[in-house]
Design a protein around this motif. Structure first.
Motif, PDB file in Angstrom:
ATOM      1  N   ILE A 405      -3.471  19.219   5.806  1.00 40.40           N
ATOM      2  CA  ILE A 405      -3.391  17.861   6.361  1.00 40.40           C
ATOM      3  C   ILE A 405      -2.925  16.875   5.292  1.00 40.40           C
ATOM      4  CG2 ILE A 405      -4.764  15.945   7.271  1.00 40.40           C
ATOM      5  CD1 ILE A 405      -6.471  18.055   8.743  1.00 40.40           C
ATOM      6  N   VAL A 406      -3.498  16.970   4.099  1.00 40.96           N
ATOM      7  CA  VAL A 406      -3.085  16.082   3.009  1.00 40.96           C
ATOM      8  C   VAL A 406      -1.643  16.375   2.603  1.00 40.96           C
ATOM      9  CG1 VAL A 406      -3.541  15.396   0.621  1.00 40.96           C
ATOM     10  CG2 VAL A 406      -5.448  15.768   2.201  1.00 40.96           C
ATOM     11  N   LEU A 407      -1.237  17.638   2.643  1.00 42.12           N
ATOM     12  CA  LEU A 407       0.162  17.976   2.349  1.00 42.12           C
ATOM     13  C   LEU A 407       1.101  17.262   3.311  1.00 42.12           C
ATOM     14  CD1 LEU A 407       2.379  19.608   0.928  1.00 42.12           C
ATOM     15  CD2 LEU A 407       1.867  21.506   2.488  1.00 42.12           C
ATOM     16  N   GLY A 408       0.737  17.220   4.587  1.00 35.78           N
ATOM     17  CA  GLY A 408       1.551  16.507   5.563  1.00 35.78           C
ATOM     18  C   GLY A 408       1.640  15.017   5.241  1.00 35.78           C
ATOM     19  N   LEU A 409       0.538  14.426   4.799  1.00 34.30           N
ATOM     20  CA  LEU A 409       0.556  13.015   4.415  1.00 34.30           C
ATOM     21  C   LEU A 409       1.420  12.783   3.188  1.00 34.30           C
ATOM     22  CD1 LEU A 409      -3.218  12.114   4.946  1.00 34.30           C
ATOM     23  CD2 LEU A 409      -1.287  11.460   6.395  1.00 34.30           C
ATOM     24  N   VAL A 410       1.320  13.685   2.211  1.00 35.01           N
ATOM     25  CA  VAL A 410       2.142  13.561   0.999  1.00 35.01           C
ATOM     26  C   VAL A 410       3.625  13.625   1.344  1.00 35.01           C
ATOM     27  CG1 VAL A 410       2.801  14.776  -1.128  1.00 35.01           C
ATOM     28  CG2 VAL A 410       0.386  14.409  -0.589  1.00 35.01           C
ATOM     29  N   ALA A 411       3.976  14.503   2.292  1.00 32.95           N
ATOM     30  CA  ALA A 411       5.385  14.681   2.650  1.00 32.95           C
ATOM     31  C   ALA A 411       5.932  13.508   3.450  1.00 32.95           C
ATOM     32  CB  ALA A 411       5.560  15.986   3.432  1.00 32.95           C
ATOM     33  N   TYR A 412       5.131  12.965   4.357  1.00 35.14           N
ATOM     34  CA  TYR A 412       5.675  12.008   5.316  1.00 35.14           C
ATOM     35  C   TYR A 412       5.136  10.578   5.170  1.00 35.14           C
ATOM     36  CZ  TYR A 412       7.598  16.144   7.496  1.00 35.14           C
ATOM     37  OH  TYR A 412       8.292  17.307   7.725  1.00 35.14           O
ATOM     38  N   VAL A 413       4.184  10.380   4.258  1.00 33.88           N
ATOM     39  CA  VAL A 413       3.704   9.026   3.966  1.00 33.88           C
ATOM     40  C   VAL A 413       3.832   8.831   2.450  1.00 33.88           C
ATOM     41  CG1 VAL A 413       1.814   7.369   4.231  1.00 33.88           C
ATOM     42  CG2 VAL A 413       2.071   9.245   5.886  1.00 33.88           C
ATOM     43  N   PRO A 414       4.992   8.439   1.971  1.00 38.12           N
ATOM     44  CA  PRO A 414       5.234   8.377   0.519  1.00 38.12           C
ATOM     45  C   PRO A 414       4.242   7.522  -0.238  1.00 38.12           C
ATOM     46  CG  PRO A 414       7.288   8.086   1.748  1.00 38.12           C
ATOM     47  CD  PRO A 414       6.183   8.062   2.751  1.00 38.12           C
ATOM     48  N   GLU A 415       3.676   6.496   0.412  1.00 37.65           N
ATOM     49  CA  GLU A 415       2.748   5.595  -0.278  1.00 37.65           C
ATOM     50  C   GLU A 415       1.511   6.325  -0.789  1.00 37.65           C
ATOM     51  OE1 GLU A 415       4.203   4.984   2.596  1.00 37.65           O
ATOM     52  OE2 GLU A 415       5.563   3.369   1.971  1.00 37.65           O
ATOM     53  N   VAL A 416       1.147   7.427  -0.152  1.00 45.24           N
ATOM     54  CA  VAL A 416       0.000   8.205  -0.614  1.00 45.24           C
ATOM     55  C   VAL A 416       0.211   8.648  -2.059  1.00 45.24           C
ATOM     56  CG1 VAL A 416      -1.249  10.381  -0.295  1.00 45.24           C
ATOM     57  CG2 VAL A 416      -0.656   8.976   1.690  1.00 45.24           C
ATOM     58  N   VAL A 417       1.438   8.984  -2.398  1.00 38.28           N
ATOM     59  CA  VAL A 417       1.771   9.440  -3.741  1.00 38.28           C
ATOM     60  C   VAL A 417       2.218   8.296  -4.637  1.00 38.28           C
ATOM     61  CG1 VAL A 417       3.354  10.897  -5.083  1.00 38.28           C
ATOM     62  CG2 VAL A 417       2.387  11.750  -2.945  1.00 38.28           C
ATOM     63  N   LEU A 418       3.017   7.387  -4.108  1.00 34.55           N
ATOM     64  CA  LEU A 418       3.775   6.456  -4.939  1.00 34.55           C
ATOM     65  C   LEU A 418       3.070   5.143  -5.248  1.00 34.55           C
ATOM     66  CD1 LEU A 418       7.307   6.968  -3.336  1.00 34.55           C
ATOM     67  CD2 LEU A 418       6.366   8.040  -5.388  1.00 34.55           C
ATOM     68  N   THR A 419       1.975   4.833  -4.571  1.00 33.50           N
ATOM     69  CA  THR A 419       1.323   3.540  -4.797  1.00 33.50           C
ATOM     70  C   THR A 419       0.887   3.365  -6.253  1.00 33.50           C
ATOM     71  OG1 THR A 419       0.565   3.411  -2.509  1.00 33.50           O
ATOM     72  CG2 THR A 419      -0.584   2.059  -4.125  1.00 33.50           C
ATOM     73  N   LEU A 420       0.159   4.333  -6.802  1.00 35.51           N
ATOM     74  CA  LEU A 420      -0.288   4.218  -8.189  1.00 35.51           C
ATOM     75  C   LEU A 420       0.861   4.252  -9.188  1.00 35.51           C
ATOM     76  CD1 LEU A 420      -3.619   6.288  -8.344  1.00 35.51           C
ATOM     77  CD2 LEU A 420      -3.331   3.812  -8.512  1.00 35.51           C
ATOM     78  N   PRO A 421       1.811   5.202  -9.080  1.00 38.47           N
ATOM     79  CA  PRO A 421       2.927   5.193 -10.039  1.00 38.47           C
ATOM     80  C   PRO A 421       3.702   3.878 -10.045  1.00 38.47           C
ATOM     81  CG  PRO A 421       2.869   7.286  -8.890  1.00 38.47           C
ATOM     82  CD  PRO A 421       1.859   6.394  -8.225  1.00 38.47           C
ATOM     83  N   ARG A 422       3.889   3.266  -8.875  1.00 39.08           N
ATOM     84  CA  ARG A 422       4.643   2.016  -8.825  1.00 39.08           C
ATOM     85  C   ARG A 422       3.867   0.856  -9.446  1.00 39.08           C
ATOM     86  NH1 ARG A 422       6.991   2.871  -2.659  1.00 39.08           N
ATOM     87  NH2 ARG A 422       8.824   4.092  -3.261  1.00 39.08           N
ATOM     88  N   MET A 423       2.551   0.950  -9.493  1.00 36.54           N
ATOM     89  CA  MET A 423       1.773  -0.093 -10.134  1.00 36.54           C
ATOM     90  C   MET A 423       1.962  -0.088 -11.647  1.00 36.54           C
ATOM     91  SD  MET A 423      -1.798   0.191  -7.966  1.00 36.54           S
ATOM     92  CE  MET A 423      -2.677  -0.851  -9.121  1.00 36.54           C
ATOM     93  N   PHE A 424       2.129   1.094 -12.222  1.00 35.24           N
ATOM     94  CA  PHE A 424       2.209   1.215 -13.671  1.00 35.24           C
ATOM     95  C   PHE A 424       3.625   1.511 -14.174  1.00 35.24           C
ATOM     96  CE2 PHE A 424      -2.186   2.065 -12.616  1.00 35.24           C
ATOM     97  CZ  PHE A 424      -2.885   1.385 -13.592  1.00 35.24           C
ATOM     98  N   PHE A 425       4.479   2.045 -13.290  1.00 33.55           N
ATOM     99  CA  PHE A 425       5.860   2.351 -13.668  1.00 33.55           C
ATOM    100  C   PHE A 425       6.808   1.736 -12.650  1.00 33.55           C
ATOM    101  CE2 PHE A 425       3.188   5.716 -15.314  1.00 33.55           C
ATOM    102  CZ  PHE A 425       3.634   5.849 -16.637  1.00 33.55           C
ATOM    103  N   PRO A 426       6.874   0.395 -12.570  1.00 34.85           N
ATOM    104  CA  PRO A 426       7.692  -0.256 -11.541  1.00 34.85           C
ATOM    105  C   PRO A 426       9.181  -0.019 -11.772  1.00 34.85           C
ATOM    106  CG  PRO A 426       6.841  -1.861 -13.131  1.00 34.85           C
ATOM    107  CD  PRO A 426       6.194  -0.554 -13.460  1.00 34.85           C
TER     108      PRO A 426
END
Length: 426
Positions: A405-426
């Motif tokens: 289920i989490v794999l599906g979210l990672v694949a199709y809801v990019p914010e699950v992965v990218l929210t933290l990286p974009r905060m520190f690596f804009p």
């Protein structure tokens, strides 16, 4: 191109160790399909490991070995027991919380599985828990190690894809925690219907929690130092690995005192063997990856994929199914070094963020750690539980569902992965 992959698959199924199958397969392809001199093999083997970033691997491996022997794992178990030990199905939850905590230190799924299983499994058996389910839960908790930073697999993904290690580390935090929470809820629901064996009559104690927290505090500084230092730009991943090893040694030798100076040579010898196994795969896989790129595999696969679909949704579905199958049969580091150089450019051409794709690949191969027939964490957990792999495999679907289920979210809801990286690596 079929000669390259066909030869590699034939060598693997013939029983040849994968490290040699990669090297020999690449060597045969160079000899049969190119005019490149064979001296390029030695150059690529050396070039594959001639990387300052990859020096982080032996230091993280050694830190994990020292952690396993130095009492850090037991402190995490005590802290997890004080935190969730009063909830129905407490030992399942303790295993999940401990596995999550250790994942933030060691980066080795098999080591975490062995450490947690050896501590918790005897008590689970004594209290009448479902042993096969317990073994599968502990294996899945160990499989969080490649997802939650610091992760050796993510370092290799980042190096292979030429992406930021810090961004890749941060991208794994939320998916890893989501899997831990989802598995915890699943186990709680099962335990509610499981009978008296799963009822815990120990009341929550703030004092016990505080004592366990203070005991584990020296070990808890490790993930803060490692991830915080990398993300904050204080030091590189390699420097973070060196600092992690130093702190682990100081905590184990001077604070917990569960290892002595005379124990270190044996631990270092074990670390050298584990590190060498990883780096040998990296070196021979670099030959294989180089010949694949030279023969134009990424371009050929891109053309073929676009002839099938122009939709990123379908592309991600195909890739996820492919990676789940690969994870069932191939060791993670080898799979990354072969697959990521081929698929990453195609993913980028479909508009998929490289960090998201890297985390998705890591999660797929982490699931492979608990799926038969070659799931190493499942094997380790079955051995610790003194059960056959077939028995444990029948219950592995329970922790597998939250991970998918989490794999599906990672694949199709990019914010699950990218929210933290974009905060520190804009």
């Amino acid at each position: 191109m079929s000669v390259v992959f066909g030869g590699f698959v034939l060598l693997v199924f013939s029983g040849m160790p994968i490290v040699f199958a990669l090297g020999v397969g690449g060597l045969l392809a160079i000899q049969l399909m190119t005019d490149v001199p064979l001296s390029i093999v030695a150059q690529r083997i050396y070039g594959g490991v001639n990387s300052f970033t990859l020096m982080a691997i032996p230091f993280f491996v050694t830190a994990g070995v020292v952690m396993e022997a130095g009492g850090i794992a037991r402190r995490f178990v005590d802290l997890a027991a004080a935190l969730v030990g009063w909830i129905t199905g407490s030992l399942y939850l303790v295993g999940i919380v401990t596995g999550t905590g250790l994942a933030a230190i060691s980066g080795s799924g098999s080591a975490d599985t062995a450490a947690v299983g050896s501590i918790l499994m005897p008590e689970m058996k004594r209290r009448g828990y479902d042993v096969d389910l317990a073994a599968s839960i502990i294996a899945a908790s160990g499989a969080l190690a490649p997802i939650i930073p610091p992760s050796i697999i993510m370092i290799i993904v980042a190096v292979t894809a030429n992406e930021s290690i810090g961004a890749m580390f941060l991208g794994g935090v939320v998916p890893g925690l989501m899997i831990a929470v989802a598995m915890g809820v699943t186990c709680w629901l099962i335990a509610r219907r499981g009978g008296e064996a799963y009822r815990d009559h120990t009341a929550f104690s703030g004092r016990a929690l505080w004592q366990a927290f203070m005991s584990a505090l020296p070990a808890l500084t490790l993930p803060v130092i490692i991830v915080g230092g990398i993300v904050g730009g204080i030091f590189t991943a390699t420097e973070a690995a060196c600092i992690a090893l130093i702190v682990t040694l100081l905590v184990s030798l001077l604070i917990y005192r569960e290892i002595r100076l005379v124990d270190l040579p044996a631990l270092f010898v074990k670390s050298v063997g584990l590190s060498a196994a990883v780096l040998m795969i990296v070196s021979t896989a670099s030959v294989f990856s180089w010949i694949i790129a030279t023969l134009g595999a990424p371009e050929m696969l891109d053309t073929w994929m676009r002839s099938i679909t122009s939709s990123p949704i379908i592309f991600l579905l195909i890739v996820n199914i492919f990676l789940l199958i690969i994870g069932m049969f191939m060791e993670s580091i080898s799979a990354i070094l072969i697959i990521v150089p081929v698929l990453m450019p195609i993913a980028v051409s479909f508009g998929i963020d490289p960090v998201q794709f890297g985390v998705m690949t890591t999660l797929n191969l982490s699931i492979g750690l608990i799926t038969p027939p070659y799931g190493i964490c499942l094997f380790v957990s079955a051995v610790v539980a003194e059960r056959r792999i077939e028995q444990v495999s029948r219950r592995v679907w329970i922790p597998l569902i939250p991970m998918l289920i989490v794999l599906g979210l990672v694949a199709y809801v990019p914010e699950v992965v990218l929210t933290l990286p974009r905060m520190f690596f804009p």
